[in-house]
Scaffold this active site. Structure first.
Site, PDB file in Angstrom:
ATOM      1  N   HIS A 241      38.554  29.305  31.014  1.00 34.76           N
ATOM      2  CA  HIS A 241      37.991  28.923  29.467  1.00 34.76           C
ATOM      3  C   HIS A 241      37.329  29.870  28.811  1.00 34.76           C
ATOM      4  O   HIS A 241      37.595  30.660  27.772  1.00 34.76           O
ATOM      5  CB  HIS A 241      37.409  27.755  29.550  1.00 34.76           C
ATOM      6  CG  HIS A 241      37.947  26.489  30.386  1.00 34.76           C
ATOM      7  ND1 HIS A 241      39.038  25.800  29.687  1.00 34.76           N
ATOM      8  CD2 HIS A 241      37.746  26.016  31.589  1.00 34.76           C
ATOM      9  CE1 HIS A 241      39.289  24.674  30.496  1.00 34.76           C
ATOM     10  NE2 HIS A 241      38.691  24.861  31.645  1.00 34.76           N
TER      11      HIS A 241
HETATM   12  O1  RIB Z   1      35.398  22.747  29.466  1.00 34.13           O
HETATM   13  C1  RIB Z   1      35.217  23.821  29.769  1.00 34.13           C
HETATM   14  C2  RIB Z   1      33.878  24.302  29.668  1.00 34.13           C
HETATM   15  O2  RIB Z   1      33.040  23.531  30.486  1.00 34.13           O
HETATM   16  C3  RIB Z   1      33.655  25.956  30.365  1.00 34.13           C
HETATM   17  O3  RIB Z   1      32.722  26.522  29.538  1.00 34.13           O
HETATM   18  C4  RIB Z   1      33.086  25.952  31.622  1.00 34.13           C
HETATM   19  O4  RIB Z   1      32.403  26.836  32.054  1.00 34.13           O
HETATM   20  C5  RIB Z   1      32.124  24.536  31.452  1.00 34.13           C
HETATM   21  O5  RIB Z   1      31.056  24.866  30.889  1.00 34.13           O
END
Ligand code: RIB
Ligand code: CA
Length: 315
Positions: A241
């Site tokens: 992500h």
């Molecule tokens: O939903 C994904 C996010 O949540 C990413 O930033 C992961 O590191 C968690 O923080």
């Protein structure tokens, strides 16, 4: 034409994907990293700060690091289950011990110091809940003129991942997210619409295993750890992500982006933390965000691997 490096503050809750985002940012001459700030999210702010120190030691990033506050702006903090990032928030391989003490400043105080001293505008790359960034904008709105843009990993126009409506980073602190989206600053939003397509597969991990340097040795183990959880809930790979919020800045060409007006739900019983994007501009409001909607996954992986390889050349 030589591109001027982008001045950045890396704010996150490392977290495996935050860590990989920082690995890639440090490897690129496109970025001039000024500071790292840790936020409560995947783990406590204290653990995120300790993980930040160890990541910086691993990648040779010698910048000020500060810990953010322990809870979101208004609501109590949800606790991230330890099966995603582990008890430490960054379980898996043993990391180097910190090479630099935390600053005797809070994360917001460090952000303020960096922005006050900056000769040029700074981009904030926020890959965790927006507690630090929201607080910064609340206490020092005058410093908005020193912020070029805020590139976040957070939200999702079409769906959530923590509830049906909300993505984790926004849900942890929807009130701070609301401040950020309402700030009037350019927001680059890497939400789940794009980040869940930014998948690393076992084949990609095998390529990283073949890279002979200390950073690659750690990254492939982080990926394997992160992959296990996601495969167990049906993902075809590990969604990296947070790396989207970095590559969106120096490789926007690999993404599909759409400007739209985005609002954050802060009060609803069922939809708290939702990022409602007016994708068809029904309300006719001026867009307040550029939302990433798709990515060329092959190029995404190519840039990640290129960055990891650069640590062999003494990066
Ligand atoms: O939903 C994904 C996010 O949540 C990413 O930033 C992961 O590191 C968690 O923080
Ligand atoms: Ca994160």
């Amino acid at each position: 034409m030589i591109k001027k490096p982008i001045n950045v503050i890396l704010d996150g809750d490392p977290g495996h994907d935050d860590a990989i985002a920082w690995v890639v940012a440090k490897a690129s001459s496109d970025f001039n990293i000024l500071a790292c700030t840790a936020v409560n999210g995947n783990c406590s702010a204290a653990k995120a700060a300790y993980n930040s120190q160890r990541i910086c030691a691993l990648i040779g990033l010698d910048v000020p690091i500060a810990k953010g506050q322990d809870k979101p702006l208004v609501i109590e903090s949800l606790k991230a289950p330890t099966n995603i990032h582990g008890e430490s928030g960054l379980d898996g391989p043993e990391l180097p011990l910190p090479k630099r003490e935390l600053e005797d400043l809070t994360a917001v105080e460090l952000m303020i110091k960096v922005l006050e001293e900056a000769k040029e505008k700074v981009t904030i790359v926020a890959t965790g809940p927006l507690t630090n960034v929201g607080a910064l904008l609340l206490v020092r709105p005058d410093l908005k003129e020193k912020i070029h843009q805020i590139s976040i990993m957070g939200g999702g126009i079409k769906h959530g991942n923590w509830t049906a409506a909300a993505e984790f980073n926004i849900l942890i602190d929807p009130d701070s997210a609301d401040i950020v989206f309402g700030s009037g600053l350019p927001i680059l939003m890497s939400g789940l619409d794009v980040t869940e397509k930014a998948l690393v597969t076992p084949k990609d991990v095998e390529k990283i295993k073949k890279i002979d340097n200390p950073v690659a040795d750690i990254v492939w183990q982080w990926l394997e750890f992160f992959y296990q959880f996601h495969v167990s809930i049906g993902y075809p790979g590990a969604p990296i992500h947070d790396l989207c919020a970095v590559l969106a800045l120096n490789h926007p060409e690999i993404f599909t982006m759409q400007k739209m007006y985005v609002e954050v739900e802060t009060a609803s019983e069922y939809c708290k933390g939702a990022t409602i994007g007016d994708i068809n501009n029904i309300a006719g409001k001026k867009p307040n965000a550029t939302v990433l909607m798709d990515v060329d996954r092959e190029k995404f992986i190519e840039y990640m691997i290129e960055a990891i390889k650069s640590y062999s050349e003494g990066n």
